[in-house]
Design an enzyme around this catalytic site. Structure first.
Site, short mmCIF file in Angstrom:
data_model
loop_
_atom_site.label_atom_id
_atom_site.label_comp_id
_atom_site.label_asym_id
_atom_site.label_seq_id
_atom_site.Cartn_x
_atom_site.Cartn_y
_atom_site.Cartn_z
N HIS A 1 12.34 51.22 37.11
CA HIS A 1 10.88 51.26 36.94
C HIS A 1 10.29 49.90 37.26
O HIS A 1 10.99 48.89 37.22
CB HIS A 1 10.52 51.67 35.51
N TYR B 1 10.37 44.45 38.42
CA TYR B 1 11.16 45.60 38.83
C TYR B 1 12.39 45.61 37.95
O TYR B 1 13.26 44.74 38.06
CB TYR B 1 11.55 45.49 40.31
N CYS B 2 12.47 46.57 37.05
CA CYS B 2 13.56 46.72 36.10
C CYS B 2 14.53 47.74 36.71
O CYS B 2 14.22 48.94 36.75
CB CYS B 2 12.99 47.19 34.77
N ILE B 3 15.66 47.28 37.21
CA ILE B 3 16.53 48.08 38.06
C ILE B 3 17.89 48.31 37.40
O ILE B 3 18.48 47.38 36.83
CB ILE B 3 16.73 47.38 39.42
#
Length: 142
Positions: free
Chosen positions: A99, A113-115
């Site tokens: 997200h 950007y949390c990946i």
């Protein structure tokens, strides 16, 4: 360029990329990894992020201030779990990556950007040429 067939994915890689899952925070490969290089889509091998944009966010997942190429990322509204979020998917493989949030470093545009580590693969700077990503070396020479 590194590519992986969906049948080669581990259970967690499949759950994250194909079923929109999330791996546990602080218990994944890249949350605290800051070596120089790029992060590519686990399935297509497309470059998505670089270590230059990675930052320590204390959230437990790899965090980046921007994508390497906005054309390689799809952003969708995600209303799951009673929340309103923006999902990030890989354009090439349509894999769930994580997200994006508006609480990143202001000096870098304010995005986080949390990946999921399970959705990406790290390519060390020293191996970029050998593995077919030599065109990205100049990104680090700015």
């Amino acid at each position: 360029m590194l590519k992986k067939d969906k049948s080669e994915l581990t259970d967690i890689e499949y759950i994250v990329t194909q079923e929109n899952g999330t791996e546990p925070p602080f218990m994944n490969e890249y949350w605290n990894h800051f070596a120089k290089g790029i992060y590519v889509d686990k399935i297509s091998g497309k470059p998505l992020f670089t270590s230059e944009e990675k930052f320590h966010s204390e959230c437990g997942w790899p965090s980046f201030s921007k994508a390497l190429d906005d054309d390689e990322i799809i952003e969708l509204v995600d209303k799951s779990f009673g929340m309103l979020r923006t999902e990030v998917r890989s354009e090439e493989s349509n894999s769930h990556l994580g997200h994006v949030f508006n609480d990143g470093p202001k000096e870098s545009g304010g995005l986080r950007y949390c990946i999921n580590s399970a959705a990406i693969q790290f390519i060390p700077y020293e191996k970029l040429e050998e593995l077919g990503y030599g065109d990205l070396i100049s990104h680090f020479d700015k």
